[in-house]
Design a protein around this motif. Structure first.
Motif, PDB file in Angstrom:
ATOM      1  N   VAL A 130       0.840  -1.199   0.000  1.00 18.65           N
ATOM      2  CA  VAL A 130       0.000   0.000   0.000  1.00 18.65           C
ATOM      3  C   VAL A 130       0.877   1.252   0.000  1.00 18.65           C
ATOM      4  CG1 VAL A 130      -1.727   1.327   1.302  1.00 18.65           C
ATOM      5  CG2 VAL A 130      -1.971  -1.152   1.065  1.00 18.65           C
ATOM      6  N   SER A 131       1.949   1.255   0.779  1.00 19.59           N
ATOM      7  CA  SER A 131       2.862   2.399   0.810  1.00 19.59           C
ATOM      8  C   SER A 131       3.443   2.674  -0.569  1.00 19.59           C
ATOM      9  CB  SER A 131       4.002   2.166   1.802  1.00 19.59           C
ATOM     10  OG  SER A 131       3.536   2.203   3.119  1.00 19.59           O
ATOM     11  N   GLU A 132       3.865   1.630  -1.255  1.00 18.40           N
ATOM     12  CA  GLU A 132       4.441   1.798  -2.597  1.00 18.40           C
ATOM     13  C   GLU A 132       3.391   2.303  -3.577  1.00 18.40           C
ATOM     14  OE1 GLU A 132       7.657   1.844  -3.478  1.00 18.40           O
ATOM     15  OE2 GLU A 132       8.004   1.559  -1.338  1.00 18.40           O
ATOM     16  N   GLU A 133       2.154   1.816  -3.467  1.00 17.36           N
ATOM     17  CA  GLU A 133       1.068   2.281  -4.338  1.00 17.36           C
ATOM     18  C   GLU A 133       0.786   3.764  -4.098  1.00 17.36           C
ATOM     19  OE1 GLU A 133      -2.260  -0.276  -3.501  1.00 17.36           O
ATOM     20  OE2 GLU A 133      -1.262  -2.036  -4.358  1.00 17.36           O
ATOM     21  N   VAL A 134       0.744   4.161  -2.833  1.00 19.68           N
ATOM     22  CA  VAL A 134       0.469   5.560  -2.500  1.00 19.68           C
ATOM     23  C   VAL A 134       1.620   6.451  -2.967  1.00 19.68           C
ATOM     24  CG1 VAL A 134       0.074   7.206  -0.607  1.00 19.68           C
ATOM     25  CG2 VAL A 134      -1.078   4.981  -0.589  1.00 19.68           C
ATOM     26  N   LYS A 135       2.854   5.986  -2.764  1.00 22.52           N
ATOM     27  CA  LYS A 135       4.005   6.763  -3.230  1.00 22.52           C
ATOM     28  C   LYS A 135       3.931   6.980  -4.742  1.00 22.52           C
ATOM     29  CE  LYS A 135       8.155   5.716  -1.500  1.00 22.52           C
ATOM     30  NZ  LYS A 135       9.256   4.937  -0.893  1.00 22.52           N
ATOM     31  N   ALA A 136       3.610   5.941  -5.499  1.00 23.80           N
ATOM     32  CA  ALA A 136       3.511   6.065  -6.960  1.00 23.80           C
ATOM     33  C   ALA A 136       2.391   7.030  -7.342  1.00 23.80           C
ATOM     34  CB  ALA A 136       3.271   4.690  -7.589  1.00 23.80           C
ATOM     35  N   LEU A 137       1.274   6.949  -6.658  1.00 27.31           N
ATOM     36  CA  LEU A 137       0.142   7.833  -6.926  1.00 27.31           C
ATOM     37  C   LEU A 137       0.536   9.295  -6.708  1.00 27.31           C
ATOM     38  CD1 LEU A 137      -2.969   8.058  -7.453  1.00 27.31           C
ATOM     39  CD2 LEU A 137      -3.243   7.885  -4.970  1.00 27.31           C
ATOM     40  N   VAL A 138       1.156   9.585  -5.571  1.00 31.00           N
ATOM     41  CA  VAL A 138       1.540  10.963  -5.235  1.00 31.00           C
ATOM     42  C   VAL A 138       2.668  11.439  -6.129  1.00 31.00           C
ATOM     43  CG1 VAL A 138       2.417  12.461  -3.395  1.00 31.00           C
ATOM     44  CG2 VAL A 138       0.686  10.732  -2.863  1.00 31.00           C
TER      45      VAL A 138
END
Length: 150
Positions: A130-138
């Motif tokens: 989830v952290s990696e997904e959020v980082k990519a999104l931002v």
């Protein structure tokens, strides 16, 4: 108000360094506003429900930029406004913010994240993913909850 520069830390203990850079209330809330609400400008940060004072906001934005957490650039639509974005160093704080979200969901019965049980469950099950997904999104200019610009 913290005025510590990056070369002026009390000790080089890893916990102390983090506390001196992002351990105040306002820095993490600015990061939260970028990650969750997609805020980018001084005026948007100023409208957050916590009610940050104008001088405190200006100082925190400058401090976070000086320490490589944020970068700013003129808005393409209005060159008088700056857009603030997280740098790679700032994006690396997303797992910290997400862990605070999980902790708050566990101990604060009124925590907003309780309204999004699906997100909290995914975060608990696989925090790294989830952290990696959020980082990519931002990193790509997005945010978690685009309709929550307060």
């Amino acid at each position: 108000m913290k005025t510590t520069s990056k070369k002026d830390v009390r000790s080089h203990c890893a916990v102390n360094y983090g506390v001196e850079i992002f351990g105040d209330r306002w820095s993490l809330l600015i990061i939260r506003d970028i990650v969750f609400a997609g805020k980018k400008t001084y005026g948007e940060f100023l409208k957050s429900e916590e009610g940050i004072a104008t001088n405190v906001l200006a100082a925190r934005l400058a401090f976070l930029e000086e320490n490589g957490i944020l970068s700013s650039a003129p808005s393409p639509d209005d060159r008088r406004k700056d857009f603030y974005t997280l740098t790679e160093k700032g994006l690396d704080l997303i797992p910290v913010v997400l862990n605070i979200v999980l902790w708050s969901a566990k101990y604060d019965s009124k925590s907003y994240v309780r309204r999004s049980k699906e997100f909290a469950a995914r975060l608990r099950e696989n925090p790294m993913q989830v952290s990696e997904e959020v980082k990519a999104l931002v990193r790509n200019g997005g945010c978690m909850f685009p309709d929550s610009k307060e």
